[in-house]
Design a protein around this motif. Sequence first.
Motif, PDB file in Angstrom:
ATOM      1  N   PRO A 134      -4.529  -5.739  -8.151  1.00 14.91           N
ATOM      2  CA  PRO A 134      -5.575  -5.196  -9.210  1.00 14.91           C
ATOM      3  C   PRO A 134      -6.425  -6.419  -9.761  1.00 14.91           C
ATOM      4  O   PRO A 134      -5.978  -7.495 -10.046  1.00 14.91           O
ATOM      5  N   PHE A 188      -6.374   5.970 -11.085  1.00 16.76           N
ATOM      6  CA  PHE A 188      -6.662   5.009 -10.197  1.00 16.76           C
ATOM      7  C   PHE A 188      -7.963   4.287 -10.044  1.00 16.76           C
ATOM      8  O   PHE A 188      -8.362   3.442  -9.793  1.00 16.76           O
ATOM      9  N   THR A 195       0.902  -1.200  -0.063  1.00 15.58           N
ATOM     10  CA  THR A 195      -0.031  -0.266   0.079  1.00 15.58           C
ATOM     11  C   THR A 195       0.980   1.261   0.076  1.00 15.58           C
ATOM     12  O   THR A 195       0.574   2.389  -0.615  1.00 15.58           O
ATOM     13  N   LEU A 206       0.939   3.074  -6.408  1.00 14.36           N
ATOM     14  CA  LEU A 206      -0.295   3.597  -6.042  1.00 14.36           C
ATOM     15  C   LEU A 206      -0.385   5.029  -5.820  1.00 14.36           C
ATOM     16  O   LEU A 206      -1.366   5.713  -6.437  1.00 14.36           O
ATOM     17  N   SER A 207       0.620   5.696  -5.215  1.00  8.57           N
ATOM     18  CA  SER A 207       0.623   6.944  -5.060  1.00  8.57           C
ATOM     19  C   SER A 207       0.440   7.739  -6.421  1.00  8.57           C
ATOM     20  O   SER A 207       0.166   8.828  -6.739  1.00  8.57           O
ATOM     21  N   PHE A 223      -8.805  -2.385  -6.571  1.00 11.02           N
ATOM     22  CA  PHE A 223      -8.073  -3.024  -5.919  1.00 11.02           C
ATOM     23  C   PHE A 223      -8.485  -3.815  -4.898  1.00 11.02           C
ATOM     24  O   PHE A 223      -9.565  -3.553  -4.205  1.00 11.02           O
TER      25      PHE A 223
END
Lengths: 406, 516
Positions: free
Chosen positions: B258, B120, B106, B111-112, B125
Amino acid sequence: MARHGIARDTRLRTEEEREFELGVISRYRSLEDQVRQKAKQKDYGQDTFQLTSKLLQRNPEYYTVWNIRRRCVISGFASRPSDGSCPSKASSSSSPTATPLPSSDAPLPESSAETPQSRDSQTAGRSGTTHDVDGGKPSRQSWEDDLEVFKSELHFTVPLLLQFPKCYWIWNYRLWTLNQAIERLPARVATKVWEEELGLVNKMLHKDPRNFHAWGYRRYVVDRLESSELAGKSLAEPELEYTAQMVRKDLSNFSAWHHRSQLIPRVLREREASDDDRRKFLESELALIREALNVGPEDQSLWFYHQFLISNLVESPGPQTIAPTLTEDERKTYIRQEIDEIEDLLEDYGDIKWIYEALIQCTLAVSQLGDRVVPKDLTSWLRKLRDLDPQRSGRWADLESQLAAI
Amino acid sequence: MESLSDTNWDVVISGTGLQQSLLALALSRSGKNVLHVDPNDFYGAAEAAFSLQEADEWAGKNRDEPTLTPSIFAAAEVTKPATVGERGLSFPRAYSLALAPQIIHTKSELLSQLVSSKAFRQVEFLAVGSFYIFQPSSSSSSEASTQPSLSRIPSTREDVFASTAIPTRAKRSLMKFLKFVLEYDAEPQTEAWKARAGEPLVEFLASEFKLDERLRADVMTLTLSLDGAISVGAGLAAIHRHMTSMGLFGAGFAAVYPKWGGLSEVAQVGCRAGAVGGAVYMLGTGVTDVQKTEEERNLDPELPLGISLSNGISIRAKTLVQPAQLQTGGGDAVSLSRLTAIVSSDMSSVFEAMMDGAPTPAVAVVAFPPGCISTDGQESSKFPIYAMLHSSDTGECPTGQCVVYLSTLSTPTSKTILEKALSSLLAAVTDSDSERPTVLYKLSYEQTSGSSTSVNVDGAVVDLPPLPLDLAFNDAVMGQVRAAWDAVTKCDEPDGSVQYMKFEDREGAVDDDNFD
C-alpha cells in the motif's frame, strides 16, 4: 468471452419488467422504421446518419444499417465542397481535435518522419487558419476533414467492439473505414491511422496472447502497412522481435512461434543473409528452442516449432529453407545432434511422451536423408510411447512400420 | 449529546494497530456503540508510518534497551550522517517511514476482505517486483575481485528460461521443484513430503530435488524465512502462495504494497470506516484500568466492564478488545533488529518492470543468505538478512531517493551486521564507474513480538496478539480479527444472514474496480 457458458435467465418477468421491455422493443421498432424509411427515400443525410448510430448501438448485427451508414458517410464526402458540413460534426462522438485512439501505448513500428508535421498542420494551420472551411484551400481541408470522419467512425466502433467483440459486421465496418482511409488520405496520413490499428492489435494480444483471430488480423494489418499504398517498408524485423517478446512472456504461445516461423524466410532474404549467416541463424533457432524445451518439455507448442526446424533441414531446398546450401552430411549431423540433445532430456524427464515421439520423428527424418544407422534405444522409445499413450497405439504401430523400413 | 461516561459502549477497542483497525472496519455497519482509543497521538500503533520528525520523537521515546521495559520496540537510535552538499534530506513531511513494512501477496485474504467490504478503493496498491539474492564479491588471488551484485530470483518458467546464470541440468531440477510446489497439496506430491513436514526445507531441497547451494538459496528466499530454518510444511506453503499469487492482478508481480506507508494506510482506512459508521475516536488516550469484579457486574449485568481512561474518565462497556500483554523472555518470542535508511539514489536498476506491459514495481526484496555478511571481527551472519527497497513511488520519500528497510533476527552483533549489509547493498547496486549513493538518515531499533499467536477471550475482554514479525503478510491475522469479531458479537441474536466484511457501497457509488 463473457457470453459463453451463461445459462439463459428463465425466471418469470414481473409485470414491471414486461412493460419496460415492451417499451424498449417499441422504441427499437420505431428507430428501425425511421431508418428504413429514409433509406427508401434515398435520404443519406445527417439525420439518417444519427439514426444509424442509435440503432447500431442497440443492434450491431443489423448489417443493412451498417450499409446505410456507409452510404451516409460517402454522401458526406460527396456533398462537402458545396456546403462544408460533414457527418463528423453531427456525430455523437469525439470533438474535432484529434482524439487519440485507445491503442498507442504499445511500441509502434517506425513511421515516416513526415507524419508529425501533418499533425501540426491539423490543429493550427500554418497561417493561423483553423477548421473553418476556407474556399481558397479546398484540397488540404478535404482530406483533413476526411481524417476526422475516419477517426470518429473508428471511435464509434470501439465501445461496440468491447461489448460485442465477435460481431463480424463491426469488424467489417472498421476494415471498410480503414480501407477508405487508404483511398482518400495521403499515404503518410493513412499510414499513421493503420499504425494506430497495429497498436490496437498489440493491446488485444496483450490481453489475450493466443487469440488466433487477433494474430490473423495482425498479419493483415502488417501486410497493408508494408504495401506500397502505405509506408511501403518491410516490418519483418520488428515482427520477428515481437514474437521473441511474446514467447519470453509465455513460452506456450503457439501463435507467436507460428508467426515467427512465417517470418523467417523473409527476414533472411531482406538481410541478404550469406550462407554462413543462414547457418548461424539456424543454429541460434535450434539453441533457442532447445533452451525452451529444457524448461518446458511438456509443452506441445515448443515441439511443433522444433519439428518445423527439423522439417526445414529435411525438405529439399526451396524458398522457405533457412540454410539451403547445407550439404546432406551437414544436415544429417544437425539432426543427429538434435537426437543427442533430446535424449539428454530423458535423464530428467522420463515420462513425457513428446520426447519419445520427437526422437522417433528425428530418426525417421535422418533416415530420409540416407542415414541407415538405427539408434540402439529405438525399441525402448516405442515401448515407452505405447505405455504413456495407449490410446494412440494405432499411430505408434504406424511409426513402427515406418521405422522397420529403415 | 451523551458524554463518554453516559454512553453504554458495546465495544471499546484499545490501540489502532492493524488488527484493531480491521475490527473497526468489520463493525462499521453494525450500528454498535464503538469507542476506539489509542494512547499514541498517531494511528497505526506498531504498524505506523512516520515523517522524519515523528520518527525522531518516536525514537526518543523508545530509546531504552530491551531488558528494561517489556515493550514491542526498544533501543531506537537515529543517525544523520553529515549532510553532503545539496543532495541532503528533504523536509520532514516528505517522508513516511514504516515501522514494520510487510508485502501483501495478491492471494491474501486481507485483499479479498478489503474488496468485499468496499474499503479497497481508499488504498492505492503498488506492485512488488523482483526478489534478488546478494552475491558477495569474489576475490581470489588469481583474478581481479569482482563487484558484489544482485541476481534476480526466477519464480516462473519464463524466468528460468531467460536466466543465463543457471546451468542446463540445474534448470531442469528447478523446474521440477516449481511444478511440484504448484501441486504440493495434492496426491501424489503429498506422499513425498507430508511425513517430513517438520524437517528443514533446505535439506529437503537438496535430498529430494538435488538443488545446488545457489538454487537452494534462491528457493529459500521466496519463503522469506527469518531464521533460514523454515520447515518443509511451512516452506512449501509459502512458496506455493508466492507462485500462485504471481500474475493474479497483472503480469509480472506476486505481491502488492500500500502506498504512503504500508499497513498503516490499511489501519487508517479501517479507522476511517469505523468513524463513518459512528465509532468515536480518541488519540492520545489509553486504557489505564479494567474492572470486571462480580460487584461491578451486578451493578449492570449488561455492561460488565468498568474501564478507566488515561484522561480520567471512567466508562462502562460490554466488551473490550485490547493488545495482549507482551511476555518477553518466552521461548517463542521473536526479536528482530531493524535498520531503516534513506539513500540518495533512486536505484532504478532494481525497480525495472519484469516485462513489457507490467507495472513498474515500487518495492524490491533483497536477501542476504546466512554467512555472506561479516563484521570486521570476522564473525559472519548467522541468520538471513532481508532488505526491502522502496522507491519514491511508495510516497515514502521524495523522488531521487529510496528507503531501505533491513532486518535480521537479533543477535549480539546484529546491529553491526545490518550496517555492513547496507553498505554491501549500496556497493552491489552501483556501477564500477559511478559514485556510491550516500546514506542520508538511519533509524535502527529492536522489535519484539510476544509468544502468543492466538486471540485470548476472558469473559468480556479480548486480547489480541501483536502482528507477527513476518516480512510478508500472514493470513492468520485475518483469523485473529474474525475471532475478535465473533467474541464481541456473540451476544447478538444468532442470525444466519449476518455478513462478515461484506458490505455494499454506502452512497451507491458505481463499482468501477478494475484490477487490470
